[in-house]
Scaffold this motif. Structure first.
Motif, short mmCIF file in Angstrom:
data_model
loop_
_atom_site.label_atom_id
_atom_site.label_comp_id
_atom_site.label_asym_id
_atom_site.label_seq_id
_atom_site.Cartn_x
_atom_site.Cartn_y
_atom_site.Cartn_z
N CYS A 17 0.83 -1.23 0.00
CA CYS A 17 0.00 0.00 0.00
C CYS A 17 0.85 1.26 0.00
O CYS A 17 0.64 2.15 -0.83
CB CYS A 17 -0.92 0.01 1.22
N VAL A 18 1.82 1.35 0.93
CA VAL A 18 2.57 2.61 1.02
C VAL A 18 3.51 2.79 -0.16
O VAL A 18 3.98 3.89 -0.43
CB VAL A 18 3.34 2.80 2.37
N GLY A 19 3.75 1.71 -0.92
CA GLY A 19 4.50 1.81 -2.17
C GLY A 19 3.75 2.60 -3.24
O GLY A 19 4.32 3.01 -4.24
N ILE A 20 2.46 2.79 -3.03
CA ILE A 20 1.67 3.58 -3.98
C ILE A 20 1.48 4.95 -3.35
O ILE A 20 0.92 5.07 -2.25
CB ILE A 20 0.29 2.93 -4.25
N ALA A 55 2.79 6.37 7.67
CA ALA A 55 3.48 5.18 7.15
C ALA A 55 4.33 4.57 8.27
O ALA A 55 4.33 3.36 8.49
CB ALA A 55 4.34 5.56 5.94
N ARG A 56 5.02 5.43 9.01
CA ARG A 56 5.85 4.95 10.12
C ARG A 56 4.99 4.35 11.23
O ARG A 56 5.33 3.32 11.80
CB ARG A 56 6.66 6.13 10.68
N SER A 57 3.88 5.00 11.52
CA SER A 57 2.99 4.52 12.59
C SER A 57 2.48 3.11 12.32
O SER A 57 2.30 2.33 13.24
CB SER A 57 1.75 5.39 12.70
N LEU A 58 2.21 2.81 11.05
CA LEU A 58 1.66 1.49 10.74
C LEU A 58 2.68 0.40 11.08
O LEU A 58 2.34 -0.63 11.66
CB LEU A 58 1.25 1.41 9.26
N GLU A 103 -10.60 0.13 4.79
CA GLU A 103 -11.27 0.26 3.49
C GLU A 103 -10.29 0.78 2.43
O GLU A 103 -10.29 0.32 1.29
CB GLU A 103 -12.46 1.22 3.60
N THR A 104 -9.45 1.74 2.83
CA THR A 104 -8.49 2.29 1.86
C THR A 104 -7.49 1.20 1.45
O THR A 104 -7.21 1.01 0.26
CB THR A 104 -7.75 3.51 2.44
N ALA A 105 -6.98 0.46 2.45
CA ALA A 105 -6.01 -0.59 2.14
C ALA A 105 -6.62 -1.64 1.22
O ALA A 105 -5.97 -2.12 0.28
CB ALA A 105 -5.52 -1.24 3.44
#
Ligand code: HEM
Length: 135
Positions: A17-20, A55-58, A103-105
């Motif tokens: 996900c965070v790659g996008i 992103a870091r928090s995840l 939902e976003t993921a």
């Protein structure tokens, strides 16, 4: 080979996900669209900083759920900044946060499965519970 653990499923999915680039802005669009109250909380926010922070928090959530002491200590600090005496993030807002991010993921991860969704809900749900307990 062993089945991947929820932590592995979650971290691999987070990394897809965070790659996008649009993933985190899209989460904030969804989250902020859910209520005026949430928009008001973020009225002074610099979203460029906030996007990196999320992103870091995840990743932090995965380590905290695995019981890593440093990550747990950092979650406790975040619980303080978010509590009734500071940003006053009421417990019910965490439900919206969790639904918005899952939902976003599910839209961005092209390998999404029920097991991946369960891993996101379990790991983030654990951190949410900890934050809410300290509200
Ligand atoms: C488990 C869930 C959450 C995590 C891990 C998390 C994490 C963070 C972190 C690391 C920061 C930046 C450092 C800080 O100020 O403490 C932050 C800031 C913030 N968070 Fe959260 N947060 C969560 C849920 C929420 C929810 C549900 C809201 C509801 C509106 C919220 C609102 C905010 C706001 C308004 C800021 C400050 C933004 C700014 O700098 O203007 N957070 N969060």
């Amino acid at each position: 080979m062993d089945e991947p653990t929820p932590k592995e499923l979650f971290l691999q999915s987070v990394s897809r996900c965070v790659g996008i680039e649009a993933f985190i802005p899209s989460f904030y669009d969804r989250f902020l669209a859910s209520s005026e109250e949430i928009r008001a909380k973020f009225r002074f926010t610099d979203f460029e900083k906030q996007n990196k922070m999320l992103a870091r928090s995840l990743e932090l959530c995965a380590c905290a759920t695995a019981g890593e002491a440093e990550s747990l200590a950092e979650i406790n600090e975040r619980a303080t900044t978010h509590n009734r005496d500071h940003m006053n993030i009421e417990p019910r807002l965490y439900d919206t946060w969790l639904d918005s991010i899952v939902e976003t993921a599910s839209e961005f991860d092209d390998e999404w499965t029920d097991a991946i969704e369960a891993a996101w809900r379990r790991i983030l749900g654990h951190v949410v519970q900890r934050m809410v307990r300290k509200y």
